[in-house]
Design a protein around this motif. Sequence first.
Motif, PDB file in Angstrom:
ATOM      1  N   SER A   1       0.193  12.469  15.099  1.00 21.67           N
ATOM      2  CA  SER A   1       0.653  13.520  14.183  1.00 21.67           C
ATOM      3  C   SER A   1       0.367  13.190  12.723  1.00 21.67           C
ATOM      4  CB  SER A   1       2.157  13.753  14.360  1.00 21.67           C
ATOM      5  OG  SER A   1       2.896  12.624  13.935  1.00 21.67           O
ATOM      6  N   LEU A   2      -0.017  11.953  12.430  1.00 21.69           N
ATOM      7  CA  LEU A   2      -0.197  11.526  11.043  1.00 21.69           C
ATOM      8  C   LEU A   2      -1.669  11.329  10.705  1.00 21.69           C
ATOM      9  CD1 LEU A   2       0.996  10.532   8.320  1.00 21.69           C
ATOM     10  CD2 LEU A   2       0.988   8.221   9.300  1.00 21.69           C
ATOM     11  N   THR A   3      -2.126  12.030   9.667  1.00 18.14           N
ATOM     12  CA  THR A   3      -3.424  11.766   9.043  1.00 18.14           C
ATOM     13  C   THR A   3      -3.139  11.202   7.666  1.00 18.14           C
ATOM     14  OG1 THR A   3      -4.510  13.571  10.227  1.00 18.14           O
ATOM     15  CG2 THR A   3      -5.582  12.765   8.232  1.00 18.14           C
ATOM     16  N   HIS A   4      -3.719  10.041   7.345  1.00 15.59           N
ATOM     17  CA  HIS A   4      -3.397   9.416   6.065  1.00 15.59           C
ATOM     18  C   HIS A   4      -4.552   8.566   5.557  1.00 15.59           C
ATOM     19  CE1 HIS A   4      -1.600   5.494   8.002  1.00 15.59           C
ATOM     20  NE2 HIS A   4      -2.657   5.901   8.634  1.00 15.59           N
ATOM     21  N   GLN A   5      -4.411   8.144   4.311  1.00 19.90           N
ATOM     22  CA  GLN A   5      -5.395   7.273   3.679  1.00 19.90           C
ATOM     23  C   GLN A   5      -4.646   6.192   2.897  1.00 19.90           C
ATOM     24  OE1 GLN A   5      -8.134   9.017   0.771  1.00 19.90           O
ATOM     25  NE2 GLN A   5      -9.715   7.585   1.458  1.00 19.90           N
ATOM     26  N   PRO A   6      -4.323   5.089   3.540  1.00 23.82           N
ATOM     27  CA  PRO A   6      -3.628   4.002   2.845  1.00 23.82           C
ATOM     28  C   PRO A   6      -4.462   3.483   1.664  1.00 23.82           C
ATOM     29  CG  PRO A   6      -3.535   3.688   5.214  1.00 23.82           C
ATOM     30  CD  PRO A   6      -4.511   4.789   4.980  1.00 23.82           C
ATOM     31  N   VAL A   7      -3.772   3.232   0.558  1.00 24.23           N
ATOM     32  CA  VAL A   7      -4.415   2.708  -0.646  1.00 24.23           C
ATOM     33  C   VAL A   7      -3.646   1.465  -1.095  1.00 24.23           C
ATOM     34  CG1 VAL A   7      -5.109   3.175  -3.025  1.00 24.23           C
ATOM     35  CG2 VAL A   7      -5.114   5.029  -1.337  1.00 24.23           C
ATOM     36  N   ALA A   8      -4.338   0.340  -1.212  1.00 23.17           N
ATOM     37  CA  ALA A   8      -3.684  -0.875  -1.696  1.00 23.17           C
ATOM     38  C   ALA A   8      -3.277  -0.687  -3.152  1.00 23.17           C
ATOM     39  CB  ALA A   8      -4.617  -2.069  -1.557  1.00 23.17           C
ATOM     40  N   THR A   9      -2.093  -1.147  -3.516  1.00 26.84           N
ATOM     41  CA  THR A   9      -1.659  -1.065  -4.906  1.00 26.84           C
ATOM     42  C   THR A   9      -2.499  -2.022  -5.753  1.00 26.84           C
ATOM     43  OG1 THR A   9       0.085  -2.667  -4.430  1.00 26.84           O
ATOM     44  CG2 THR A   9       0.672  -0.337  -4.326  1.00 26.84           C
TER      45      THR A   9
ATOM     46  N   PHE B   1       0.851  -1.187   0.000  1.00 24.28           N
ATOM     47  CA  PHE B   1       0.000   0.000   0.000  1.00 24.28           C
ATOM     48  C   PHE B   1       0.888   1.238   0.000  1.00 24.28           C
ATOM     49  CE2 PHE B   1       0.630  -0.435   4.628  1.00 24.28           C
ATOM     50  CZ  PHE B   1       0.836   0.884   5.026  1.00 24.28           C
ATOM     51  N   HIS B   2       0.280   2.360  -0.390  1.00 22.65           N
ATOM     52  CA  HIS B   2       0.946   3.652  -0.278  1.00 22.65           C
ATOM     53  C   HIS B   2      -0.023   4.617   0.392  1.00 22.65           C
ATOM     54  CE1 HIS B   2      -1.432   5.411  -3.602  1.00 22.65           C
ATOM     55  NE2 HIS B   2      -1.304   4.234  -4.180  1.00 22.65           N
ATOM     56  N   ASP B   3       0.527   5.623   1.086  1.00 21.34           N
ATOM     57  CA  ASP B   3      -0.345   6.540   1.821  1.00 21.34           C
ATOM     58  C   ASP B   3       0.156   7.978   1.810  1.00 21.34           C
ATOM     59  OD1 ASP B   3       1.832   6.444   3.475  1.00 21.34           O
ATOM     60  OD2 ASP B   3       0.719   5.969   5.301  1.00 21.34           O
ATOM     61  N   GLY B   4       1.011   8.308   0.870  1.00 23.12           N
ATOM     62  CA  GLY B   4       1.555   9.663   0.807  1.00 23.12           C
ATOM     63  C   GLY B   4       2.863   9.816   1.539  1.00 23.12           C
ATOM     64  N   THR B   5       3.159   8.906   2.484  1.00 24.37           N
ATOM     65  CA  THR B   5       4.446   8.950   3.176  1.00 24.37           C
ATOM     66  C   THR B   5       5.443   7.980   2.560  1.00 24.37           C
ATOM     67  OG1 THR B   5       3.913   7.220   4.810  1.00 24.37           O
ATOM     68  CG2 THR B   5       3.227   9.471   5.321  1.00 24.37           C
ATOM     69  N   GLY B   6       4.982   7.069   1.715  1.00 26.65           N
ATOM     70  CA  GLY B   6       5.863   6.096   1.090  1.00 26.65           C
ATOM     71  C   GLY B   6       5.106   4.855   0.670  1.00 26.65           C
ATOM     72  N   LEU B   7       5.825   3.931   0.058  1.00 22.50           N
ATOM     73  CA  LEU B   7       5.279   2.647  -0.355  1.00 22.50           C
ATOM     74  C   LEU B   7       5.682   1.594   0.670  1.00 22.50           C
ATOM     75  CD1 LEU B   7       3.873   0.898  -2.584  1.00 22.50           C
ATOM     76  CD2 LEU B   7       6.174   0.493  -3.501  1.00 22.50           C
ATOM     77  N   PHE B   8       4.721   0.793   1.093  1.00 25.45           N
ATOM     78  CA  PHE B   8       4.957  -0.239   2.098  1.00 25.45           C
ATOM     79  C   PHE B   8       4.604  -1.593   1.497  1.00 25.45           C
ATOM     80  CE2 PHE B   8       4.338   3.688   4.287  1.00 25.45           C
ATOM     81  CZ  PHE B   8       5.208   3.654   5.371  1.00 25.45           C
ATOM     82  N   ALA B   9       5.591  -2.497   1.447  1.00 24.76           N
ATOM     83  CA  ALA B   9       5.409  -3.828   0.877  1.00 24.76           C
ATOM     84  C   ALA B   9       5.723  -4.870   1.947  1.00 24.76           C
ATOM     85  CB  ALA B   9       6.303  -4.006  -0.350  1.00 24.76           C
TER      86      ALA B   9
END
Length: 216
Positions: free
Chosen positions: A177-185, A159-167
């Motif tokens: 401190s973090l607001t995000h929206q993870p999106v599955a690739t 997934f990616h969420d604006g802070t980087g790609l996580f595999a």
Amino acid sequence: MTIRHHISDDLLISYAAGSLAEGWSIAVATHLALCPACRRRLTVAEAVGGELLDTMDDEASVDQSWASVRSRLQQPETAAARQSSVGHSGGLPEPLRSYVGGDFDTLKWRPLGRGAYQIPIKTGDRETMVRLLRIPAGKPVPEHSHGGRELTLVLAGSFHDGTGLFARGDLEDADASLTHQPVATPEADCICLAVTDAPLQFRSWIMRAIQPLLGI
């Protein structure tokens, strides 16, 4: 498999000292099963921790020793650690496999809506909530912030969420401190281990309304 997001020093030191709650320990131990670099860091932390206990005699020496621990944890990984093949099989590593009673092909998912699924994982501590999450390929998680700490360890997909790609093997360590929206690739569903110590804080009023029913 190249892991780019690792366990923080404070988590690793606490894990080595045996002071983490069970939920956090599951995430750390599962990451360690996948990450040879962090296994090497853990060995250093345990060794230096033993030296610290043997040599500390006042508050100043304690502070200096912890500074030494952090410095040694930040050393570059060795070639041997990079080349290790442990955790590359693609299945669920221990200790997580024992907690859920099997591997990917035996998981019994509970629907969360919009194609997402979860599996709550029971632990003996009252500090954390632990679950597996499955995010459909190409789909987002509702945007949210955090009432406390959230560890998210990727076990399959990415997934990616604006802070980087996580595999697979990557660990995201999020806080208030973090607001995000993870999106599955789009290549595949993303399966993650998620550990929190407070409910998520969703921006959508609909998600806030049904949050007690979902238990997240």
